[in-house]
Design an enzyme around this catalytic site. Structure first.
Site, PDB file in Angstrom:
ATOM      1  N   ASP A  27       0.882  -1.167   0.000  1.00 47.75           N
ATOM      2  CA  ASP A  27       0.000   0.000   0.000  1.00 47.75           C
ATOM      3  C   ASP A  27       0.926   1.226   0.000  1.00 47.75           C
ATOM      4  O   ASP A  27       2.096   1.134   0.380  1.00 47.75           O
ATOM      5  CB  ASP A  27      -0.869  -0.039   1.259  1.00 47.75           C
ATOM      6  CG  ASP A  27      -1.675   1.223   1.414  1.00 47.75           C
ATOM      7  OD1 ASP A  27      -2.333   1.627   0.440  1.00 47.75           O
ATOM      8  OD2 ASP A  27      -1.623   1.824   2.496  1.00 47.75           O
ATOM      9  N   ASP A  29      -0.258   5.270   0.402  1.00 51.16           N
ATOM     10  CA  ASP A  29      -0.594   6.325   1.388  1.00 51.16           C
ATOM     11  C   ASP A  29      -0.634   5.724   2.793  1.00 51.16           C
ATOM     12  O   ASP A  29      -1.328   4.747   3.030  1.00 51.16           O
ATOM     13  CB  ASP A  29      -1.969   6.925   1.070  1.00 51.16           C
ATOM     14  CG  ASP A  29      -1.945   7.784  -0.189  1.00 51.16           C
ATOM     15  OD1 ASP A  29      -3.012   8.009  -0.766  1.00 51.16           O
ATOM     16  OD2 ASP A  29      -0.845   8.190  -0.608  1.00 51.16           O
TER      17      ASP A  29
HETATM   18  O1  LIG Z   1      -9.203   8.446  -0.013  1.00 50.58           O
HETATM   19  C1  LIG Z   1      -8.543   7.680  -0.654  1.00 50.58           C
HETATM   20  O2  LIG Z   1      -8.669   7.559  -1.869  1.00 50.58           O
HETATM   21  C2  LIG Z   1      -7.605   6.817   0.112  1.00 50.58           C
HETATM   22  O3  LIG Z   1      -7.572   7.137   1.456  1.00 50.58           O
HETATM   23  C3  LIG Z   1      -6.174   6.846  -0.232  1.00 50.58           C
HETATM   24  O4  LIG Z   1      -5.876   7.429  -1.373  1.00 50.58           O
HETATM   25  C4  LIG Z   1      -5.663   5.454   0.007  1.00 50.58           C
HETATM   26  O5  LIG Z   1      -4.517   5.199  -0.678  1.00 50.58           O
HETATM   27  P1  LIG Z   1      -3.683   3.888  -0.255  1.00 50.58           P
HETATM   28  O6  LIG Z   1      -3.509   3.966   1.256  1.00 50.58           O
HETATM   29  O7  LIG Z   1      -4.489   2.689  -0.677  1.00 50.58           O
HETATM   30  O8  LIG Z   1      -2.363   4.049  -0.996  1.00 50.58           O
HETATM   31 MG   LIG Z   2      -2.909   3.384   2.933  1.00 50.68          MG
END
Ligand SMILES: O=C(O)[C@H](O)[C@H](O)COP(=O)(O)O
Ligand SMILES: [Mg+2]
Length: 306
Positions: A27, A29
């Site tokens: 992942d 973010d």
């Molecule tokens: O709001 C969103 O789209 C998500 O919180 C965010 O972009 C998640 O990203 P990830 O943690 O899957 O990289």
């Molecule tokens: Mg994330």
């Protein structure tokens, strides 16, 4: 399923955990960064894993960037990652629409509530779309003028057969009203992801799930979600990267997307970190498929195994 084990600082536990896997799905973010702030020792940890012969795939629900955009972001941090190693929720939605959904020709246009990264992935899959970052949709609404024109169909495109809800930093009433009208007239309702919050700048902001919630409430419908924890996304990743699921680990910061995605996908293990949206007590209390195999404070804690 035993409780999730905290392994930060335990060199033997971390080394033996890493040795169980050939592939790590990361992942982004909340694991690698918060917005444009790269967490400590992330680059070094990714290099260490590559030096151990591990395959790395970056699996993000953040729909705002295309795979190419992410490759540029990694490059800006001096981390060598190619667009082919990234699998984002916009790409997942694009291949679902182009290869599985098969909209009828006369209803093959998609109404996008999104940023431009989603448009890039849809263009790459030759999907016709309207909305998204088009400035003509970023205007105030004039209810006595606009609402009757939406209701009469004058402001609607008759070829729209699907609505995709994604993270849109420029959401407004006009887009919500148009998305609602298309769904009321039979358009398929999809979402890149349903994350309620976006970790950014050390805080939590409305995520794609929160941005799209108004349309779900107004239409009383639930979307087909194409990001984590969707197993359609896992199947697509398995096919593209030829995963051995038993020798693959999912690393994430959100229990109901990342950890659930890995556990329900039958992966060999899941690793949670505390740099994103999840508190330690939430991991210790987690049940079922939302419980990670192990957890650490931050991804850089794995560097002890170098
Ligand atoms: O709001 C969103 O789209 C998500 O919180 C965010 O972009 C998640 O990203 P990830 O943690 O899957 O990289
Ligand atoms: Mg994330």
């Amino acid at each position: 399923m035993s409780a999730s084990k905290y392994i930060a600082g335990d060199k033997e536990a971390i080394s033996s955990f890493i040795d169980k896997f050939d592939t790590f799905l990361f992942d982004c973010d909340g694991v690698l960064w918060s917005g444009d702030h790269l967490f400590e020792n992330v680059a070094e940890t990714l290099t260490m894993l590559r030096n151990k012969g591990k395959k790395l795939v970056f699996v993000t629900n953040n729909s705002t960037k295309s795979r190419a955009d992410y490759a540029k972001k990694f490059t800006s941090f001096d981390i060598p990652v190619t667009a082919e190693e990234v699998f984002g929720s916009s790409y997942s939605a694009a291949i679902y629409i182009s290869r599985i959904l098969n909209l009828p020709a006369e209803k093959s246009t998609v109404f996008l509530v999104s940023e431009s990264g989603t448009e890039t992935e849809f263009t790459a899959e030759s999907i016709k779309f309207i909305g998204g970052s088009d400035p003509s949709y970023r205007r105030p609404i004039d209810p006595p003028i606009d609402l009757p024109k939406i209701q009469s169909g004058e402001l609607l495109d008759p070829t729209v057969g699907a609505v995709v809800l994604a993270l849109d930093f420029n959401i407004n009433y006009l887009k919500m009203a148009l998305a609602t009208a298309y769904v009321q007239r039979g358009a398929v309702l999809l979402a890149t992801n349903s994350d309620p919050t976006l970790p950014y700048a050390g805080g939590l902001f409305p995520g794609a799930g929160s941005v799209g919630a108004g349309v779900l409430k107004a239409t009383r419908k639930e979307p087909v979600v194409l990001g984590k924890p969707s197993q359609a996304m896992m199947d697509a990743i398995e096919g593209k990267f030829k995963l051995d699921r038993g020798r693959t680990c999912m690393v994430g910061d959100r229990l109901d997307t990342d950890v659930r995605f890995g556990n329900e996908g039958g992966l060999g293990g899941t690793l949670a970190v505390l740099t994103g949206v999840t508190e330690r007590h939430e991991i210790e209390e987690a049940e079922g498929t939302m419980r990670p195999s192990v957890f650490v404070d931050k991804l850089g804690d794995l560097l002890i195994a170098e």
